[in-house]
Write a protein that holds these residues in place. Structure first.
Motif, mmCIF file in Angstrom:
data_model
loop_
_atom_site.group_PDB
_atom_site.id
_atom_site.type_symbol
_atom_site.label_atom_id
_atom_site.label_comp_id
_atom_site.label_asym_id
_atom_site.label_seq_id
_atom_site.Cartn_x
_atom_site.Cartn_y
_atom_site.Cartn_z
ATOM 1 N N VAL A 115 -65.293 -88.743 83.934
ATOM 2 C CA VAL A 115 -65.228 -90.192 84.109
ATOM 3 C C VAL A 115 -64.554 -90.856 82.906
ATOM 4 C CG1 VAL A 115 -66.620 -92.304 84.331
ATOM 5 C CG2 VAL A 115 -67.228 -90.256 85.622
ATOM 6 N N LEU A 116 -64.734 -90.319 81.700
ATOM 7 C CA LEU A 116 -64.130 -90.829 80.473
ATOM 8 C C LEU A 116 -63.236 -89.777 79.846
ATOM 9 C CD1 LEU A 116 -66.992 -92.655 78.501
ATOM 10 C CD2 LEU A 116 -65.049 -93.713 79.659
ATOM 11 N N GLY A 117 -62.178 -90.245 79.185
ATOM 12 C CA GLY A 117 -61.355 -89.356 78.395
ATOM 13 C C GLY A 117 -61.975 -89.129 77.027
ATOM 14 N N ASP A 118 -61.405 -88.186 76.272
ATOM 15 C CA ASP A 118 -61.994 -87.805 74.995
ATOM 16 C C ASP A 118 -62.086 -88.964 74.007
ATOM 17 O OD1 ASP A 118 -62.362 -85.276 75.896
ATOM 18 O OD2 ASP A 118 -60.656 -84.405 74.844
ATOM 19 N N HIS A 119 -61.136 -89.889 74.051
ATOM 20 C CA HIS A 119 -61.089 -90.941 73.037
ATOM 21 C C HIS A 119 -61.406 -92.321 73.604
ATOM 22 C CE1 HIS A 119 -59.466 -87.918 70.357
ATOM 23 N NE2 HIS A 119 -58.496 -87.664 71.221
ATOM 24 N N GLU A 120 -61.931 -92.376 74.781
ATOM 25 C CA GLU A 120 -62.298 -93.668 75.361
ATOM 26 C C GLU A 120 -63.641 -94.137 74.825
ATOM 27 O OE1 GLU A 120 -61.179 -94.546 79.552
ATOM 28 O OE2 GLU A 120 -60.917 -92.369 79.675
ATOM 29 N N ASP A 121 -63.817 -95.453 74.817
ATOM 30 C CA ASP A 121 -65.042 -96.047 74.293
ATOM 31 C C ASP A 121 -66.237 -95.713 75.180
ATOM 32 O OD1 ASP A 121 -63.688 -97.223 72.193
ATOM 33 O OD2 ASP A 121 -63.287 -99.066 73.319
ATOM 34 N N PRO A 122 -67.427 -95.679 74.576
ATOM 35 C CA PRO A 122 -68.626 -95.425 75.384
ATOM 36 C C PRO A 122 -68.891 -96.582 76.342
ATOM 37 C CG PRO A 122 -69.217 -96.068 73.154
ATOM 38 C CD PRO A 122 -67.743 -95.848 73.160
ATOM 39 N N PRO A 123 -69.564 -96.331 77.447
ATOM 40 C CA PRO A 123 -69.822 -97.380 78.440
ATOM 41 C C PRO A 123 -70.863 -98.378 77.932
ATOM 42 C CG PRO A 123 -71.014 -95.387 78.990
ATOM 43 C CD PRO A 123 -70.143 -95.045 77.811
ATOM 44 N N ASP A 124 -70.906 -99.529 78.575
ATOM 45 C CA ASP A 124 -71.956 -100.500 78.257
ATOM 46 C C ASP A 124 -73.309 -99.915 78.655
ATOM 47 O OD1 ASP A 124 -70.131 -102.339 77.330
ATOM 48 O OD2 ASP A 124 -69.882 -103.299 79.292
ATOM 49 N N TYR A 125 -74.271 -100.088 77.772
ATOM 50 C CA TYR A 125 -75.595 -99.551 78.045
ATOM 51 C C TYR A 125 -76.614 -100.289 77.187
ATOM 52 C CZ TYR A 125 -79.659 -96.465 77.849
ATOM 53 O OH TYR A 125 -80.940 -95.977 77.886
ATOM 54 N N THR A 126 -77.721 -100.653 77.781
ATOM 55 C CA THR A 126 -78.854 -101.223 77.050
ATOM 56 C C THR A 126 -80.098 -100.466 77.485
ATOM 57 O OG1 THR A 126 -77.827 -103.409 76.965
ATOM 58 C CG2 THR A 126 -80.217 -103.279 76.559
ATOM 59 N N ALA A 127 -80.842 -99.946 76.533
ATOM 60 C CA ALA A 127 -82.000 -99.121 76.853
ATOM 61 C C ALA A 127 -83.094 -99.935 77.538
ATOM 62 C CB ALA A 127 -82.554 -98.487 75.581
ATOM 63 N N ALA A 128 -83.642 -99.372 78.612
ATOM 64 C CA ALA A 128 -84.814 -99.941 79.280
ATOM 65 C C ALA A 128 -86.037 -99.167 78.822
ATOM 66 C CB ALA A 128 -84.648 -99.838 80.796
ATOM 67 N N LEU A 129 -87.105 -99.884 78.496
ATOM 68 C CA LEU A 129 -88.298 -99.233 77.963
ATOM 69 C C LEU A 129 -89.288 -98.919 79.078
ATOM 70 C CD1 LEU A 129 -88.896 -101.229 74.669
ATOM 71 C CD2 LEU A 129 -87.513 -99.177 75.064
ATOM 72 N N ALA A 130 -89.885 -97.752 79.010
ATOM 73 C CA ALA A 130 -90.882 -97.330 79.996
ATOM 74 C C ALA A 130 -92.241 -97.933 79.656
ATOM 75 C CB ALA A 130 -90.977 -95.811 80.021
ATOM 76 N N ASP A 131 -93.103 -98.049 80.666
ATOM 77 C CA ASP A 131 -94.446 -98.584 80.436
ATOM 78 C C ASP A 131 -95.498 -97.476 80.364
ATOM 79 O OD1 ASP A 131 -94.554 -97.767 83.034
ATOM 80 O OD2 ASP A 131 -95.018 -99.737 83.893
ATOM 81 N N HIS A 132 -95.069 -96.221 80.245
ATOM 82 C CA HIS A 132 -96.019 -95.124 80.103
ATOM 83 C C HIS A 132 -95.407 -94.026 79.251
ATOM 84 C CE1 HIS A 132 -93.491 -93.726 83.463
ATOM 85 N NE2 HIS A 132 -93.891 -92.486 83.169
ATOM 86 N N ALA A 133 -96.277 -93.222 78.621
ATOM 87 C CA ALA A 133 -95.822 -92.081 77.834
ATOM 88 C C ALA A 133 -95.551 -90.904 78.765
ATOM 89 C CB ALA A 133 -96.874 -91.699 76.798
ATOM 90 N N PHE A 134 -94.491 -90.163 78.487
ATOM 91 C CA PHE A 134 -94.079 -89.062 79.361
ATOM 92 C C PHE A 134 -94.824 -87.774 79.010
ATOM 93 C CE2 PHE A 134 -89.623 -91.160 79.295
ATOM 94 C CZ PHE A 134 -90.062 -92.140 80.169
ATOM 95 N N HIS A 135 -95.054 -86.963 80.045
ATOM 96 C CA HIS A 135 -95.580 -85.620 79.812
ATOM 97 C C HIS A 135 -94.495 -84.808 79.088
ATOM 98 C CE1 HIS A 135 -97.255 -81.670 80.433
ATOM 99 N NE2 HIS A 135 -98.322 -82.189 81.008
ATOM 100 N N PRO A 136 -94.854 -84.077 78.021
ATOM 101 C CA PRO A 136 -93.840 -83.304 77.276
ATOM 102 C C PRO A 136 -93.026 -82.344 78.138
ATOM 103 C CG PRO A 136 -95.882 -83.389 76.050
ATOM 104 C CD PRO A 136 -96.175 -83.983 77.394
ATOM 105 N N VAL A 137 -93.661 -81.703 79.115
ATOM 106 C CA VAL A 137 -92.922 -80.761 79.966
ATOM 107 C C VAL A 137 -91.935 -81.505 80.852
ATOM 108 C CG1 VAL A 137 -93.142 -79.002 81.766
ATOM 109 C CG2 VAL A 137 -94.768 -79.062 79.866
ATOM 110 N N ALA A 138 -92.258 -82.737 81.247
ATOM 111 C CA ALA A 138 -91.304 -83.560 82.000
ATOM 112 C C ALA A 138 -90.089 -83.877 81.138
ATOM 113 C CB ALA A 138 -91.977 -84.841 82.483
ATOM 114 N N VAL A 139 -90.314 -84.122 79.857
ATOM 115 C CA VAL A 139 -89.193 -84.379 78.943
ATOM 116 C C VAL A 139 -88.290 -83.150 78.852
ATOM 117 C CG1 VAL A 139 -88.558 -84.903 76.551
ATOM 118 C CG2 VAL A 139 -90.500 -86.089 77.625
#
Length: 266
Positions: free
Chosen positions: A47-71
């Motif tokens: 989708v991107l070339g080697d020198h293209e800028d990274p896409p727009d992105y803003t992190a969304a925060l979860a409302d629960h802690a993840f199980h380590p094995v799920a990670v």
């Protein structure tokens, strides 16, 4: 499985894991990490070339802690879908997910990362755990990632042991015990701590060779079934033995030892 485009929720899952496991300090850092991960993923799938800028992105925060094995599942999926670039092994995304995987595994039992047989494959033990299978390979919403639940994480890791044969004679009264239905066992542990030296971890237990522990009681070794826990067993007249050289190393002699698999209350 061919690479495909991961949903941004999958990236959210990774950066939330970074926050949970102390690799990321703030939401701004999470956004930067997510942009880096997305850039590598999009380069890998074309989708991107080697020198293209990274896409727009803003992190969304979860409302629960993840199980380590799920990670671990999220990490395995991301790596599979994002490693098709020449600089993958030296790039920041590979370094980041390797660090996160190591951090997650450091908080789990050591056996979690040992390799076990699965059909014709050899896989890390954590991949055989139910929560791993319950986590989608491609997450599309943070709610799909299993919760850590309570603070105690018990992981039923598959263990390997030393195969041995069950020997029976004319006086044999198992009363429904192991020796009434199988001819082999797998020694999974030795002594009160139920540990087994690495050299004796040869094969996983099975229905045809269930697990036993070997204890030293009243001046001799005896073998007892692993399950069910807390059940009292007595001698059935059966013994276990193997000609494998490891037997002498474990037991201290080359003779058979009694198998206590008779349950008097049955």
């Amino acid at each position: 499985m061919a690479p495909f485009e991961l949903h941004t929720a999958h990236i959210d899952g990774l950066v939330n894991a970074g926050l949970q496991f102390d690799m990321i300090a703030t939401r701004d850092d999470a956004t930067l990490a997510g942009q880096m991960l997305l850039q590598q993923h999009y380069r890998s799938i074309g989708v991107l070339g080697d020198h293209e800028d990274p896409p727009d992105y803003t992190a969304a925060l979860a409302d629960h802690a993840f199980h380590p094995v799920a990670v671990l599942r999220l990490l395995d999926s991301y790596e599979y879908q994002s490693d098709e670039t020449a600089d993958w092994t030296t790039g920041p995304a590979s370094t980041w997910i390797t660090r996160l995987r190591d951090e997650v595994l450091s908080r789990l039992p050591a056996e979690t990362k040992t390799r076990v047989r699965y059909g014709s494959l050899s896989v890390p033990a954590y991949q055989l755990l139910p929560v791993y299978a319950d986590t989608p390979w491609a997450v599309t919403a943070l709610e799909q990632i299993p919760n850590i639940g309570d603070s105690t994480i018990e992981i039923p890791v598959v263990r390997k042991g030393l195969p041995a044969e069950i020997l029976t004679g004319p006086i044999h009264c198992p009363n429904g015990g192991l020796s009434s239905r199988v001819r082999h066992v797998t020694v999974l542990g030795l002594g009160q701590d139920r540990e087994l030296p690495a050299f004796a971890r040869v094969r996983e237990p099975s229905d045809q060779a269930p697990g036993v522990y070997v204890l030293f009681e009243h001046g001799r070794h005896v073998a007892r079934p692993v399950d069910p826990p807390g059940m009292w067993f007595a001698a059935s007249g059966a013994f276990i033995h193997t000609g494998d050289w490891r037997w002498r190393e474990l037991i201290g002699h080359s003779l058979p030892i009694p198998l206590h698999d008779h349950h008097p209350e049955r």
